[in-house]
Each structure stands twice: as structure tokens, then as C-alpha cells.
Design a protein around this motif. Sequence first.
Motif, short mmCIF file in Angstrom:
data_model
loop_
_atom_site.label_atom_id
_atom_site.label_comp_id
_atom_site.label_asym_id
_atom_site.label_seq_id
_atom_site.Cartn_x
_atom_site.Cartn_y
_atom_site.Cartn_z
N ARG A 174 0.83 -1.20 0.00
CA ARG A 174 0.00 0.00 0.00
C ARG A 174 0.87 1.26 0.00
NH1 ARG A 174 -5.54 -0.94 3.52
NH2 ARG A 174 -6.00 -3.03 2.70
N HIS A 175 0.36 2.30 -0.64
CA HIS A 175 1.10 3.56 -0.68
C HIS A 175 0.98 4.25 0.68
CE1 HIS A 175 2.49 7.51 -1.84
NE2 HIS A 175 2.84 7.05 -3.02
N PRO A 176 2.09 4.77 1.22
CA PRO A 176 2.04 5.42 2.53
C PRO A 176 1.04 6.58 2.61
CG PRO A 176 4.31 5.05 1.88
CD PRO A 176 3.46 4.70 0.69
N ALA A 177 0.81 7.25 1.48
CA ALA A 177 -0.14 8.37 1.48
C ALA A 177 -1.59 7.90 1.47
CB ALA A 177 0.12 9.28 0.28
N PHE A 178 -1.80 6.60 1.14
CA PHE A 178 -3.17 6.06 1.05
C PHE A 178 -3.24 4.72 1.78
CE2 PHE A 178 -2.05 8.34 -2.87
CZ PHE A 178 -2.92 9.42 -2.78
N PRO A 179 -3.05 4.73 3.08
CA PRO A 179 -2.98 3.46 3.81
C PRO A 179 -4.27 2.65 3.81
CG PRO A 179 -3.10 5.33 5.32
CD PRO A 179 -2.89 5.90 3.95
N ASP A 180 -5.39 3.29 3.49
CA ASP A 180 -6.67 2.58 3.49
C ASP A 180 -7.05 2.03 2.11
OD1 ASP A 180 -7.03 3.17 6.20
OD2 ASP A 180 -7.98 5.09 5.74
N VAL A 181 -6.23 2.30 1.10
CA VAL A 181 -6.54 1.84 -0.25
C VAL A 181 -5.80 0.54 -0.52
CG1 VAL A 181 -6.44 2.38 -2.71
CG2 VAL A 181 -6.86 4.22 -1.05
N PRO A 182 -6.53 -0.53 -0.86
CA PRO A 182 -5.87 -1.82 -1.09
C PRO A 182 -5.09 -1.85 -2.41
CG PRO A 182 -8.20 -1.98 -1.63
CD PRO A 182 -7.99 -0.61 -1.03
#
Length: 316
Positions: A222-230
Motif C-alpha cells: 500500500r502507498h504510505p499516502a493512502f494506507p486505506d486503499v488496497p
Amino acid sequence: MKLKSALLAATLAVFAGAASAEEFPSGSVDYIIPFGPGGESDITARFQQPFFEKLYGEQMVVNYQPGGGGAVGWSQLNNMAGDGSVIMGINLPHIIIKPKQGDVGFQTEDLAAVYMFHYTPDAIVVTADSPYLTLQDLIDDAKANPKQVIFSGSGKGTANHLAQVQFDEMAGMESTYVSFKGTGASVTALLGKQVKAAWGYTTVGAAQGDKVRLLAVAMEDRHPAFPDVPTFRELGYDMVSGAYRGIAVPNSASEEVRTQVSDAIKAINADPDFQKQMLDGGFALVDVGYGAEMDAFISDKAEGYLNAARSAGIIE
């Protein structure tokens, strides 16, 4: 005595030449972006500028040489000075796909790639009020209504387009891809509800904030800027893709110059402040240096890009 003096002078000249050859940079470096200003290649070059100056005490001067989706600049690179005073941005999949589409003045192997320093991961982007709350919601709609789920994206043969082709095959669905002239125009179409979704990059999520929602990102983690996006992999689709960007030098450059430029970009990539700036902007860092590592990287990526391009009918 004259002979000794001549030999001494010759010896000193050799050492002076060696010292000169080892000096990098010997002055300002022209950093040519083969696209217009404002795109991801330009943005990241601007990020690199102050770190280059901090490390080397010299200016990295960004210039633009747009045209032909990068082909104009790349076709002229090898006519430029190979002493380390000129470097040029390169982009995957462009440098792989362009030569397969016709005579564009260069072949992939003509370009002396010395470092790949980042990529913009592919992502499916929807508006914040989209009925698609998950990737599965979108897939279900696309299967129930073939070709009716319309995506915007950057031009044909770009990372966005090839991602759409690959994902349709993986998910067993048929969507429609409408190409726009660049990420900005694609996002405008999405926000204007001209399309149901966009094949964009994680940078779109960073730039648009709460106006959009990312359904999945094509990364290993996961991208650190979008931790909730799978990631797509988490959801069962083995997809790690995007537009990879790096640096090339004229092919007249010596092995020493190629290594020096590679080491310089590597040093910038290692700076924690640079890393934070890149990640905050939605970019993802990679470190692929000059030599066998670069050759293997480009070869591996080329296979996937070319297969997708053939499926899309972009190349034969």
C-alpha cells in the motif's frame, strides 16, 4: 634534459586529464524533459533540482523538448554532449512502445538508461460520490453491462491505457477506455462526470484530495499516502504497474560518466527530505541503477507492456 621535461609534461597532462575526467559535475547540468511543463516528469525534475545543488554545488537546469510523446527528445539525445553535462528524462512504457509503432528516430536500445528513480503507480480513480465504493462494485457493473463502464485516461499506449487492457483481461470484463491528452484532461473528464472512472495514478489522489476516491493501487504494498486503499494484489489481481521515470545520457558517454550520473541520482533518492516530498505527492520510489540491473528491469517491463499493447491493437 629536454626529453625529461617533455616526459614530465606528458605525465602531468595525463594526470590532469584523469582528474578532469573524474570530476562530476564540472559545471551546471542540462536536464532535458522531452515533454511540456507541468507533467509528472517535470514535477519530479523540479523536486530533484535543489537536492542536486545541495549535494554538488552546481545547478541542474531543466529544459523542455516536447513532441511526439517524448520521441522528439529521445531521437536527438545521442547528438548531444556525452560528458555528463546533459541528461534526459526517460519514461516507461513510452521508450518501449513508441519505436514499435513506426519510425520515431530511435530504438529502445539506443538510449543509455542510467537510473530509474520513481514511478507513478496505476490506480482506478472515481469521484468521491461515485456509487462504486469498492473495486468489486465496478467489476460487477462492468460484467453486467459490457463496455458501458467508461474510463478516462491519458493517451493510447500510455501506462494508463495498458493497465486498462491488462486489468480487463484479469477481471474477465469489458470496459471502454477514452484517451485524453494527459492526466490533467483525464481528471477533468472524471470530475465533470463525463466518465464513470479513470485509470490514473496515485498522484491524482494526492492532487485531488477529497474530490476523488481510489479503489485500488497497482503496487506491491500500500502507498504510505493512502494506507486505506488496497493494492490490486490484495484483491486477487497480480498487477504492479505504472509509468516509470528515470534518466538517460547520450550513448557517447563513457562508462565512468554513466556511473557518475547514476550515482548522483541515487544519492538524491536517498535523501529523506526528497523521499518525503515524493511520497507526499503520491509518487513511489524505485532504485534501479546502471548496468545489468537496468538491462534486466527494462527487459522485464517490456514484455508486459508489449503484450498489452498487442492485445489493444496498438502494435502488431
